[in-house]
Design an enzyme around this catalytic site. Structure first.
Site: not given
Ligand code: DAT
Ligand code: MG
Length: 150
Positions: A9, A49, A57, A85, A91, A102, A112, A115, A126
């Protein structure tokens, strides 16, 4: 072979962590099949998203992901979604296990760093959203037999 979408990100790009993220997935044994450095537009951000529309948020999430370039990648391997993951961590960075990306590089849920697709079906959706078929490379690594059992 299962595939998953990973985004470094805007905060990860600005902080110079693209290489660190790539290194972790390479070391894990995952195989890179696509990558591009892009400025995300409003429409791609909203489609990506969509599941979060209406949440408190949401507006911040859209402005964050469109605020500066991202590094978008597709990684593949057995159980690629779960493996990525796990390496990414929870998260909320303060709940992420030590050693995860993270945990090691972030403090706030709204910064964070990364993604990663959350389920194999999400990975398919995705990858299709972010990459054209011709942008993905089918290839074999010399070490594949030493990483992938079959
Ligand atoms: P993940 O990115 O781990 O898949 P998610 O899909 O639930 O998490 O949410 C997408 C992003 O939205 C997440 O990376 C950061 C932001 N977010 C999620 N929950 C949040 C919250 N409670 N407060 C602020 N931002 C949140
Ligand atoms: Mg998610």
């Amino acid at each position: 072979m299962e595939r998953t979408l990973v985004l470094v990100k805007p905060d990860g790009v600005q902080r110079g962590l693209i290489g660190e993220v790539i290194a972790r997935f390479e070391r894990r044994g995952l195989r890179l099949v696509g990558a591009k450095f892009i400025q995300v537009g409003q429409s791609l951000a909203e489609t990506h998203y969509a599941e979060h529309v209406g949440k408190p948020f949401y507006a911040g999430l859209i402005s964050y992901i469109t605020s500066a370039p991202v590094m978008a990648m597709v990684w593949e391997g057995p159980n690629a979604v779960a493996a990525v993951r796990q390496t990414v961590g929870s998260t909320k960075p303060v709940e992420a296990a030590p050693g995860t990306i993270r945990h090691d590089y972030a403090l706030e849920v709204g910064r964070n760093l990364i993604h990663a697709s959350d389920k194999p079906e999400t990975g398919v959706r995705e990858v299709g959203l972010w990459f054209k078929a011709e942008e993905l490379v089918d290839w074999n690594r010399a070490v594949d037999a030493w990483v992938f059992e079959k």
